[in-house]
Enzyme design. Sequence first.
Site, PDB file in Angstrom:
ATOM      1  N   LYS A 124      32.217  28.915  32.845  1.00 33.63           N
ATOM      2  CA  LYS A 124      31.653  29.698  34.201  1.00 33.63           C
ATOM      3  C   LYS A 124      30.324  28.938  34.734  1.00 33.63           C
ATOM      4  O   LYS A 124      29.612  28.514  33.674  1.00 33.63           O
ATOM      5  CB  LYS A 124      31.523  31.007  33.902  1.00 33.63           C
ATOM      6  N   ASP A 164      34.233  30.879  43.321  1.00 34.34           N
ATOM      7  CA  ASP A 164      34.204  32.285  42.875  1.00 34.34           C
ATOM      8  C   ASP A 164      33.330  33.165  43.956  1.00 34.34           C
ATOM      9  O   ASP A 164      33.188  32.541  45.098  1.00 34.34           O
ATOM     10  CB  ASP A 164      33.380  32.472  41.561  1.00 34.34           C
TER      11      ASP A 164
END
Length: 445
Positions: A124, A164
Amino acid sequence: MKVNEVMAKLEKKYGHEKEFLQAVHEVLESIEEVYNQHPEFDKANIIDRIVEPDRIFTFRVTWQDDKGEVHVNTGYRVQFNNAIGPYKGGIRFHPSVSLSSLKFLGFEQTFKNALTTLPMGGGKGGADFNPQGKSNAEIMRFCQAFIAELWQHLGPDTDVPAGDIGVAAREVGFMYGYYKKLARENTGTYTGKGMTWGGSLIRPEATGFGGIYFADHMLKTSNIDIKGKTVILSGFGNVSWGAAIKATELGAKVIAISGPDGYILDEEGLNQEKIDYMVELRTSNNNVVAPYAQKFPKAKFFAGKKVWEVKADIACPCAIQNELNGDDAKALVANGVICVAELSNMGCTPEAIAEFIKAKILFGPGKAANAGGVATSGLEMTQNAMHLNWTREEVDAKLKQIMKDIHGACVKYGTQKDGFINYVNGANIAGFMKVARAMLEQGLI
Ligand code: GLU
């Protein structure tokens, strides 16, 4: 392994990383019993290894706004675990981004990606940059400055980012475009790309579609038809938009959506025109949901209120971590909610999850319920590697099968003696077993 001992060690080292500790605690509690039945895991100290990211990159991002002022943000990429495939996970641009939030997201992603059945590790990244109110040129300059630092650590078989919160097709375009220029290649590094340059059909809708497929499977275990059920969603971004499309298509009625300014109650339910308007709201750059009630006057806007006070059969948090707390959960349960599917990552606090489990409602945790997004990213990677495009129907059929398989894994590992399916345990154990076994087989690396 004793959860308390592992947590005490982590708290000593990372006490300030609250979200990360929350995510780890949830997984450890679920897997404790199973882990202790496998002495080979403990012998290889899988626990201490699995909670520590493989590596973290932190870097300064310097960019100039349209007035010529110079700004500095902090960029990150957490390469958490690549036991089962290249690091894979989105980039988040949001003021709340910190090492804690990205470590929790990378940790979650590792198990979520394992659940998808596709060969993807977990990662991430992001920056504490707020895209709200920025011009197109400012967004492009920021994306380019971000990728100028990160590009060397990415690659189609190394680390594949995606979108995201705050990062969608436009931002992926700016980041991938600059990556391509620096890396001198045009491969599948990045998913969520534009449809004419390697993106997969259905990817923008995938998290929402997958979430509703998952909710439908959960309902079916109780012989409940999704048709005619009322649905409330938080947020009006990509995820809730996809969920609104699929829920409506399956005959459910979406009666509420929300924004940071409050929520909209639309008893008539969303239709195609209103779902399209969600996209318009999102691109207006104001990040508020209130204008919906002006455009559709039968709808009501509740300023500063959380959508969880609305009575509904199905609730889907689709925005950010810890957006649904213990009191919200109590209100939902008191109002007779049947099913909660977490489409945001760690959308519910531990207190909220405890309320749902206590009430024995159908609760689908994010690792399982929102895995459709990254699963479709995996399908995009496959198409890129094969240099071809699948049709909408092909991608959707594969996504459907993946969500069915994830649901099956949760049922296998999460069904209790009394027949109640604890999807939290199911998802955590199924994801953990896959990653732990892969780590074991690959030796001490
Ligand atoms: N950000 C999404 C997630 O949390 C998608 C990640 C991806 O497609 O790589 O799963």
